[in-house]
Design a protein around this motif. Structure first.
Motif, PDB file in Angstrom:
ATOM      1  N   ARG A  90       0.842  -1.201   0.000  1.00 39.33           N
ATOM      2  CA  ARG A  90       0.000   0.000   0.000  1.00 39.33           C
ATOM      3  C   ARG A  90       0.877   1.251   0.000  1.00 39.33           C
ATOM      4  NH1 ARG A  90      -5.350  -0.428   1.234  1.00 39.33           N
ATOM      5  NH2 ARG A  90      -5.409   1.690   2.041  1.00 39.33           N
ATOM      6  N   ASP A  91       1.935   1.223   0.800  1.00 39.03           N
ATOM      7  CA  ASP A  91       2.836   2.387   0.818  1.00 39.03           C
ATOM      8  C   ASP A  91       3.468   2.622  -0.548  1.00 39.03           C
ATOM      9  OD1 ASP A  91       2.302   2.913   3.446  1.00 39.03           O
ATOM     10  OD2 ASP A  91       4.041   1.822   4.212  1.00 39.03           O
ATOM     11  N   ALA A  92       3.863   1.533  -1.193  1.00 36.12           N
ATOM     12  CA  ALA A  92       4.463   1.672  -2.535  1.00 36.12           C
ATOM     13  C   ALA A  92       3.436   2.232  -3.513  1.00 36.12           C
ATOM     14  CB  ALA A  92       4.983   0.319  -3.015  1.00 36.12           C
ATOM     15  N   ALA A  93       2.180   1.797  -3.353  1.00 29.91           N
ATOM     16  CA  ALA A  93       1.122   2.302  -4.236  1.00 29.91           C
ATOM     17  C   ALA A  93       0.883   3.786  -3.982  1.00 29.91           C
ATOM     18  CB  ALA A  93      -0.161   1.496  -4.014  1.00 29.91           C
ATOM     19  N   ILE A  94       0.877   4.168  -2.711  1.00 32.78           N
ATOM     20  CA  ILE A  94       0.688   5.593  -2.368  1.00 32.78           C
ATOM     21  C   ILE A  94       1.815   6.427  -2.975  1.00 32.78           C
ATOM     22  CG2 ILE A  94       0.747   7.244  -0.440  1.00 32.78           C
ATOM     23  CD1 ILE A  94      -0.708   5.066   1.237  1.00 32.78           C
ATOM     24  N   ARG A  95       3.033   5.927  -2.838  1.00 34.67           N
ATOM     25  CA  ARG A  95       4.179   6.644  -3.417  1.00 34.67           C
ATOM     26  C   ARG A  95       3.997   6.774  -4.929  1.00 34.67           C
ATOM     27  NH1 ARG A  95       9.878   6.531  -3.298  1.00 34.67           N
ATOM     28  NH2 ARG A  95       9.836   6.664  -1.044  1.00 34.67           N
ATOM     29  N   PRO A 102      -3.125  12.664  -3.306  1.00 35.76           N
ATOM     30  CA  PRO A 102      -3.671  12.134  -4.558  1.00 35.76           C
ATOM     31  C   PRO A 102      -4.100  10.669  -4.456  1.00 35.76           C
ATOM     32  CG  PRO A 102      -1.319  12.599  -4.783  1.00 35.76           C
ATOM     33  CD  PRO A 102      -1.737  13.117  -3.469  1.00 35.76           C
ATOM     34  N   ALA A 103      -3.457   9.915  -3.575  1.00 32.60           N
ATOM     35  CA  ALA A 103      -3.834   8.501  -3.452  1.00 32.60           C
ATOM     36  C   ALA A 103      -5.236   8.352  -2.868  1.00 32.60           C
ATOM     37  CB  ALA A 103      -2.828   7.753  -2.580  1.00 32.60           C
ATOM     38  N   LEU A 104      -5.585   9.266  -1.973  1.00 32.54           N
ATOM     39  CA  LEU A 104      -6.898   9.174  -1.321  1.00 32.54           C
ATOM     40  C   LEU A 104      -7.953  10.037  -2.005  1.00 32.54           C
ATOM     41  CD1 LEU A 104      -5.811   9.036   2.434  1.00 32.54           C
ATOM     42  CD2 LEU A 104      -6.287   7.168   0.848  1.00 32.54           C
ATOM     43  N   ALA A 113      -8.339   6.603  -5.574  1.00 29.25           N
ATOM     44  CA  ALA A 113      -7.327   6.150  -6.544  1.00 29.25           C
ATOM     45  C   ALA A 113      -6.553   4.956  -5.982  1.00 29.25           C
ATOM     46  CB  ALA A 113      -6.381   7.294  -6.882  1.00 29.25           C
ATOM     47  N   LEU A 114      -6.288   5.013  -4.685  1.00 28.36           N
ATOM     48  CA  LEU A 114      -5.560   3.902  -4.055  1.00 28.36           C
ATOM     49  C   LEU A 114      -6.366   2.600  -4.139  1.00 28.36           C
ATOM     50  CD1 LEU A 114      -3.109   2.953  -2.432  1.00 28.36           C
ATOM     51  CD2 LEU A 114      -4.291   3.655  -0.348  1.00 28.36           C
ATOM     52  N   ASP A 115      -7.675   2.711  -3.954  1.00 28.25           N
ATOM     53  CA  ASP A 115      -8.511   1.498  -4.078  1.00 28.25           C
ATOM     54  C   ASP A 115      -8.370   0.893  -5.476  1.00 28.25           C
ATOM     55  OD1 ASP A 115      -9.521   1.750  -1.490  1.00 28.25           O
ATOM     56  OD2 ASP A 115     -11.134   3.083  -2.143  1.00 28.25           O
TER      57      ASP A 115
END
Lengths: 851, 117
Positions: A90-95, A102-104, A113-115
């Motif tokens: 998840r952290d890598a995806a957020i990065r 932007p991820a949320l 976007a993270l989902d």
């Protein structure tokens, strides 16, 4: 068949030196490839290390037609198996999405976007793995003639005209080759008559004839080099690293290879590289996953079209890179806090024990040493240290009776001393008997080869030797250990009969033997570079290592990388002998290294396949140390048994079976080698002693307090760590694309010309590790592909100064080829080296190591 | 090749090229010198100095490929000119500097262009 008009010979626009410069740059597309007898790990993308890691992986994929990451299905299985933490993913995806905000950001009601990205990573169907396509006919033609030319005396009938060089020899033969005619037709035949015989001139003429624009010339040549990375790598090794005798009588450079490729291209026989398909847009799959209606999709595209499309069009290779980042953070999160805790507890600065060590043992930094060291440390008061396994000696050894010398040093160095083997005092009869037995065996093997390959004698040889060979094979199959013992019984033990001679050079080589100053220098380096205290124990053992494998082309890959793909016992013997000399001890005193008179240095070799340890030159051990040695040997045996038990579990076998595998001709996985390698720790052993590093870390001893100017740290990071990075990258890339960057299945490999392996009956030389070294039998990866994590216990300012002063470090850390974490000795605070242009750290996993 | 006498010595005017390059890049330079027909050259290892990217240290003790190296070659102007043309191609990608200058040598046959180049 080609129907192009008659070949013309245009005026070249480039000089020979300009062509030479272009070739030199193009050659860097592939790294040198060492032959099997001294195979060492290389990064298949070493020529791209000037780029950021992610860009390099993409460039390599384009040029070599390789994958950029493991298939998505395999990453998901690794996650499900607990080898990657979902929080890190998840952290890598957020990065990747640009940070938390932007991820949320909402894409649709209740969906961020993270989902979306996590759904792509974890749930949406993955595409099937694409199998490697067969070799194109033009590449098969070039590979065929490379194999014939570079044969090391294996072929019964050598290729004619080899003395002319690769390019000219093929020109002389191609006219008789129906394959060449089928590929190039009449134009090829005409070109054979008219092209320049000098490869540089031929390349200059071809570039003009093909109308390659100036700015496209070097990429054009690079793409041709990349068509056969194995043979091109072999040529680089021959040109840049091999002793002159390897190329004697058969010269070949990269210009020869490129001139051949351009000949085919001028004749219209070059196949076009495959076009990489554009990644699919999976918006509708995402919509189905989240239960969106058509209106929902329209609204999402209207509200957040850009992020939605960006996520929906990510290819699976890019998703795989996020998994790899998550694997790296999982490892770092598990390791760095424990090292910080150890530092904060001041463990790193406290003496290990009130009692003096019973013995100190200096092991190679190899990841396989770590669990053995840990096992040994539990058996008694032993202090262990890590040092590059060539023990700082830039030597080439001339084994008695061997035709060629062995370079027992990292390929970063050139030999400065040629050392001959000589009979050990008191063992001259054994040495004579062994030399005679070796000579007889070589003669018999040569006679057998000649008879086997002779037209008139082949069948008679099979008739005469077949039954005997069959019996021998049955014995080696049914009772391999007994068979090996019987084979060894009739011969004196080599290390008992011979020893490296320190004071006379081998005949015919210019490098001098060691002077007293040399010896003192190498002896003192041991203390400076490892922090080995000068109040040494009664026994100090230098432990090299090597593997055991029978009928295994990759046997050298199990040996010591710091010793150029050879076992490290000879280096240990030489340094131990130096350290026992009275003059050297006196010289060390002058450098402030006054060792107790009671200290005796010993050499040993750890067999990483069987976990047995051989002690060398034991007759030189003073009588008063006999009890110390007996106790140490008993504890080494206990540690070996414990480590064998641990490794047997990883191989799903019994410990006894490991001993059998080391002697069995049909064994395809005698050990896991350096599979799993992930970390490079630079600090004192006490810093990491309490942590089970699971055989995944290179351990280099380092005492920051004794290195005020940072020169020791610079040495460790610019040499042993660079070798570790090569190893790490070889394992990484061999795993993510075993066909392109590795060597595929061992079962279908063939050894060619004693220099490499090919798959099936021809083609390119394989450039990496076999499947069995990396994957379990069920196809799941044993090796987790991830970049090296280097952790240094030293003041941050010192590390910064060392990195700034060394281009290679700025490149490796700055471009993201190696992750660097520095832990401050006084506070335990950890700092991550941020690669050039990378965003500020964000996410729980990374925060833990950048506190 | 021009020659002139200085006292009892006869000196020959040639060109000298000095090339400072990363030690890891030494092989391309050697190949280029060979391609130009330069028969021999001097290599000075462990060169340190100040440049665009800051101070460059000499090599570290376990890595011959770190740090800088300097090549010095002497030859006829045409051959040295060829070397410079090839270097221009190399320096499009690799860092490095080169200097050309006039020199005088005692034994001109030492610097004759190699046959076949």
């Amino acid at each position: 068949m080609n129907m192009m008009p008659f070949a013309t010979a245009p005026e070249p626009t480039l000089t020979r030196t300009e062509v030479s410069g272009l070739i030199a740059l193009a050659a860097r597309t592939v790294p040198p490839l060492w032959p099997l007898e001294s195979a060492i790990a290389v990064n298949p993308l070493a020529g791209f290390e000037g780029m950021a890691f992610e860009e390099a992986v993409q460039a390599g994929a384009r040029l070599f037609g390789a994958r950029q990451s493991l298939p998505l299905a395999q990453w998901r299985a690794l996650l499900a198996g607990g080898r990657i933490a979902e929080g890190c993913l998840r952290d890598a995806a957020i990065r990747h999405l640009g940070g938390t905000y932007p991820a949320l950001a909402p894409i649709a009601p209740g969906i961020t976007a993270l989902d979306l990205l996590m759904a792509r990573l974890l749930t949406l169907p993955a595409t099937d793995e694409v199998k490697a396509s067969p070799m194109a006919p033009d590449a098969a033609f070039v590979a065929k003639w490379c194999a014939a030319f570079f044969d090391h005396g294996h072929a019964a009938i050598p290729m004619p005209h080899r003395e002319l060089g690769l390019y000219r020899a093929v020109l002389a033969m191609a006219g008789h080759d129906p394959e060449f005619h089928a590929l190039t037709g009449t134009l090829g035949a005409q070109l054979l008559m008219t092209v320049p015989r000098d490869p540089l001139n031929a390349i200059a003429e071809a570039l003009s004839a093909l109308g390659i624009a100036e700015d496209g010339q070097q990429p054009h040549l690079a793409a041709l080099v990349a068509r056969l990375p194995g043979w091109a790598g072999h040529i680089r090794w021959r040109s840049e690293h091999a002793d002159a005798e390897h190329a004697a009588g058969a010269p070949a450079g990269m210009a020869d290879l490129l001139a051949l490729w351009l000949l085919l291209e001028r004749a219209g026989a070059l196949t076009q590289p495959r076009i990489t398909p554009q990644p699919a847009n999976v918006t509708l799959h995402l919509a189905a996953h989240f239960g969106w209606s058509r209106d929902d999709v329209r609204r999402a595209l209207a509200v957040a079209g850009a992020p939605l499309t960006r996520i929906a069009t990510m290819d699976e290779e890019a998703l795989g890179l996020l998994f790899m980042t998550a694997a790296e953070w999982t490892y770092a999160d598990g390791l760095v806090p424990r090292l910080q805790a150890g530092t904060r507890a001041k463990a790193a600065e406290m003496p290990a024990s009130e009692d003096a060590a019973a013995a100190q043992l200096v092991f190679c930094i190899d990841v396989r040493s770590e669990p053995f060291r840990r096992a040994l440390e539990t058996t008694g008061r032993y202090e262990t240290l890590g040092y590059a396994g060539f023990f700082g000696l830039p030597i080439a050894l001339h084994p008695s009776g061997a035709a060629r010398r062995k370079r027992l040093l990292p390929v970063l160095l050139s030999p400065q001393h040629d050392v001959a083997e000589a009979p050990r005092p008191g063992h001259e009869p054994d040495a004579t008997r062994l030399a005679a037995a070796d000579a007889t065996a070589r003669h018999a093997a040569s006679l057998f080869d000649t008879a086997k390959q002779g037209i008139a004698t082949a069948f008679a040889t099979a008739e005469a030797t077949g039954p005997l060979a069959g019996l021998a094979m049955a014995a080696r199959t049914l009772a391999p250990r007994l068979s090996a013992r019987i084979g060894a019984w009739a011969r004196p033990c080599r290390h008992e009969a011979f020893a490296p001679a320190l004071d006379h050079a081998s005949a015919g080589h210019a490098h001098p033997p060691f002077t007293l100053a040399d010896k003192i220098g190498y002896a003192s380096a041991l203390f400076r570079l490892t922090g080995l205290p000068t109040d040494t124990a009664r026994l100090v053992v230098l432990v090299g290592h090597g593997g055991s494998a029978v009928n295994n082309p990759y046997a050298a890959a199990l040996d010591c990388g710091a010793c150029g793909g050879h076992a490290g016992g000879s280096n240990a013997r030489i340094l131990a002998a130096m350290l026992n000399e009275a003059d050297v001890r006196a010289g060390l005193v002058a450098q402030g290294i006054a060792l107790p008179e009671t200290t005796h240095f010993l050499a040993a070799e750890h067999n990483t396949t069987t976990d047995t340890v051989t002690i060398f030159d034991r007759t030189g051990v003073p009588a008063g140390h006999a009890a110390d040695l007996a106790r140490l040997e008993a504890d080494l045996a206990r540690a070996g048994a414990a480590n064998r038990e641990r490794r047997a579990g990883l191989l799903d076998r019994s410990p006894q079976d490991l001993l059998t595998g080391a002697a069995h001709w049909g064994e395809v996985r005698p050990e896991w080698g350096l599979s799993g390698n992930a970390g490079f720790l630079v600090g004192p052993r006490r810093w990491s002693k309490h942590i089970d590093l699971e055989g995944r870390a290179f351990l280099h001893s380092y005492d920051w307090r004794a290195d005020a100017d940072g020169s020791v740290l610079a040495t460790i990071l610019t040499a042993p760590m660079v070798v570790a990075q090569w190893i790490n990258c070889q394992y990484l890339f061999s795993t993510i694309d075993n066909d392109r960057y590795g060597s595929g299945d061992k079962v279908t490999q063939n050894v060619i010309g004693r220099i490499g392996v090919v798959q099936g009956n021809g083609g390119d030389l394989a450039v990496g590790l076999p499947r069995q070294s990396l994957f379990r039998d069920d196809g799941s990866p044993f090796h987790l592909p991830q970049r090296l994590l280097t952790v240094v216990l030293a003041p941050l300012a010192r590390v910064e100064a060392v990195v700034a002063a060394n281009d290679i470090l700025a490149r490796l850390f700055g471009k993201g080829w190696v992750h660097l974490v520095v832990i401050a000795p006084e506070t335990g605070q950890a700092r991550r080296w941020r690669p050039d242009g990378a965003p500020q750290a964000e996410g729980t996993g990374l925060t833990d190591i950048t506190a | 090749m021009k020659a002139h006498a200085t006292g009892e010595l006869t000196l020959h005017r040639l060109k000298k090229i000095e090339i400072v390059i990363r030690a890891e890049d030494h092989h391309p330079v050697e190949e280029l010198l060979k391609a130009a027909g330069i028969g021999g050259w001097t290599i000075i290892r462990d060169v340190a100095g100040m440049g665009h990217a800051g101070f460059h240290h000499g090599k570290t003790i376990f890595n011959d490929h770190s740090g800088l190296a300097m090549f010095v070659g002497v030859g006829e102007p045409a051959a040295i000119g060829d070397v410079a043309r090839g270097l221009a191609r190399l320096f499009a990608t690799l860092p490095g500097v080169t200097f050309l200058s006039d020199v005088e040598v005692l034994r001109s046959d030492y610097f004759a262009r190699a046959a076949g180049a």
